[in-house]
Design a protein around this motif. Sequence first.
Motif, PDB file in Angstrom:
ATOM      1  N   ASN A 165      40.856  45.652  44.258  1.00 12.65           N
ATOM      2  CA  ASN A 165      40.623  44.212  44.425  1.00 12.65           C
ATOM      3  C   ASN A 165      41.814  43.471  43.814  1.00 12.65           C
ATOM      4  N   PHE A 166      42.527  42.727  44.656  1.00 11.93           N
ATOM      5  CA  PHE A 166      43.689  41.988  44.160  1.00 11.93           C
ATOM      6  C   PHE A 166      43.321  40.557  43.786  1.00 11.93           C
ATOM      7  N   GLN A 167      42.047  40.191  43.939  1.00  8.45           N
ATOM      8  CA  GLN A 167      41.646  38.798  43.736  1.00  8.45           C
ATOM      9  C   GLN A 167      40.955  38.558  42.395  1.00  8.45           C
ATOM     10  N   ASN A 168      40.927  39.534  41.510  1.00  6.87           N
ATOM     11  CA  ASN A 168      40.304  39.282  40.204  1.00  6.87           C
ATOM     12  C   ASN A 168      41.102  39.853  39.035  1.00  6.87           C
ATOM     13  N   ILE A 169      42.419  39.820  39.123  1.00  7.76           N
ATOM     14  CA  ILE A 169      43.260  40.303  38.032  1.00  7.76           C
ATOM     15  C   ILE A 169      43.292  39.225  36.943  1.00  7.76           C
ATOM     16  N   PRO A 170      43.070  39.612  35.659  1.00 12.12           N
ATOM     17  CA  PRO A 170      42.903  38.629  34.589  1.00 12.12           C
ATOM     18  C   PRO A 170      43.994  37.559  34.535  1.00 12.12           C
ATOM     19  N   LYS A 171      43.567  36.341  34.237  1.00  6.71           N
ATOM     20  CA  LYS A 171      44.482  35.205  34.170  1.00  6.71           C
ATOM     21  C   LYS A 171      44.138  34.308  32.974  1.00  6.71           C
ATOM     22  N   ARG A 172      42.843  34.042  32.777  1.00  9.38           N
ATOM     23  CA  ARG A 172      42.402  33.093  31.754  1.00  9.38           C
ATOM     24  C   ARG A 172      42.682  33.628  30.341  1.00  9.38           C
ATOM     25  N   ASP A 173      42.257  34.850  30.078  1.00 12.90           N
ATOM     26  CA  ASP A 173      42.495  35.467  28.773  1.00 12.90           C
ATOM     27  C   ASP A 173      43.949  35.944  28.715  1.00 12.90           C
ATOM     28  N   LYS A 174      44.735  35.325  27.816  1.00  9.98           N
ATOM     29  CA  LYS A 174      46.184  35.550  27.812  1.00  9.98           C
ATOM     30  C   LYS A 174      46.556  37.010  27.548  1.00  9.98           C
ATOM     31  N   GLU A 175      45.843  37.650  26.621  1.00 13.00           N
ATOM     32  CA  GLU A 175      46.180  39.038  26.291  1.00 13.00           C
ATOM     33  C   GLU A 175      45.929  39.966  27.485  1.00 13.00           C
ATOM     34  N   SER A 176      44.747  39.841  28.096  1.00 12.73           N
ATOM     35  CA  SER A 176      44.423  40.666  29.268  1.00 12.73           C
ATOM     36  C   SER A 176      45.398  40.367  30.397  1.00 12.73           C
ATOM     37  N   MET A 177      45.698  39.072  30.572  1.00 11.38           N
ATOM     38  CA  MET A 177      46.611  38.661  31.639  1.00 11.38           C
ATOM     39  C   MET A 177      47.957  39.360  31.492  1.00 11.38           C
TER      40      MET A 177
END
Length: 458
Positions: A165-177
């Motif tokens: 799934n390319f539509q849910n890669i972390p963005k909000r949480d800076k570390e995960s992003m």
Amino acid sequence: MIKIEATTADAYRLFHEGALALARAEREGIRVDVEYSEQKKKHLERKIEYHQKQLEETKLYRQWNHVYKGKTNIHSNQQLARILYKNMKIEPVKTTETGQGATDEEALRRLDIPGLDLILSIRKLSKIKNTYLGAFTREQFNGFIHPSFNLHNVRTYRSSSEGPNFQNIPKRDKESMKICRRAILPRPGHMLIEADFSALEVNISECYHKDPVMMKYLLDDKSDMHLDMAKQIFIMPDMQKSIPTHAILRQAAKNGFVFPQFYGDYYGNNAHSLCEWTKLSRGRWKKGQGLELPDGSHISNHFLSKGIKSFDQFTEHMKRVEDDFWNRRFKEYGRWKKKSVQDYRKRGWLKTHTGFTCSGLMRDNEISNYPIQGSAFHCLLFTFIELDKIAQREKWKSKIVGQIHDSILLDADPVELGRIKEALQTIVKEILPNAWRWIIVPLEIDVEEYGVDLPWVS
DNA sequence: GGAACTCGCCAC
DNA sequence: AAACGTGGCGAGTTCC
């Protein structure tokens, strides 16, 4: 005569062309840093083991292991729920869909038991390792992933993505992003660029309800819907976006009230969510509690001075804000929602401006959400198709490689950057509004650029 | 050993 | 009166 209403044939053509354009993106693929992903997975594994060792020192774990012995599994939420809610006899603050005591982040944070913080850290790291980096290394072929972009899975006629799934890669949480997006690379000598529609769903909603107050917010740069709602919710008429604390309250109004309301949420949930943002309790409020304001006082003092002395009184306040929102401020939007439900009840189906039919049993919220969500994505798909046509015709070295509902990801040759931006503006400002006359608001698309040979991290 | 389920969590 | 829209996916679990 100008044709206004789109037909099922128009809808079919959009998806036919869309499927072909998306298939080209799928075949091109997205470059991943396999070496990095493998290294990072090992690094995360060591971190997880370290947290697990710490967890094993806690009283919570000793109790857990006493019950489950050799079968103890810290990743089992069923085991955790039994320990907390049966053995330790804690009253669950929240239940799941099936009525069991919940063990999600919110529930665990409220319990404040040593060890639960470690469980949450382990969950977060495992998510990054298994769901994202694990998928990249498993699905990659010669250093490229080829996610499928489907048009046949979603009730609203949006797209979905799988494998990975390319539509849910972390963005909000800076570390995960940073950890996850570090793995996504442009081709050598290229740069990743992302073209995003701004506030697409809100703009498309206007094309349905035609609310004059909302229209003003969308057309006037100086007006700010979320700031105005923050002023009303927090009873602070002099709020300014440039003051950091006020910016937080604006964000709280946006994510804790405005968007949830658009999706059909109600004041009760809004009140809970806003209290999370402002760090206020669910009981009676005293001076010196919650978020600190620019003058150094606390937000509880402010609410007390306005006569709101408890969570229950705040909930009553939010009920009035909600009523005002739909029956006064955005009266036409509110009317349109009611009328949409009536029309659907009479006919048993509804049509989108893009020619798609939604039928089957729908709840009230779904009736007003489906056409907006679908048509918003169709604007993106239209743009994707036209951009692909130009890229083919002009034999671009740049590749269109993905799409996330209201944005397009390109793996761009820096030499072609100017042409790509120009083409995008022509599509969004001329071709799209000319083809779809139901679009009555100016749509905007912004391009975010990442560095040459650098990953998808800002 | 695989299908189907629950739960939790990431995106728009 | 009641009360949050659309997905995909991993891990644990249960059932066949």
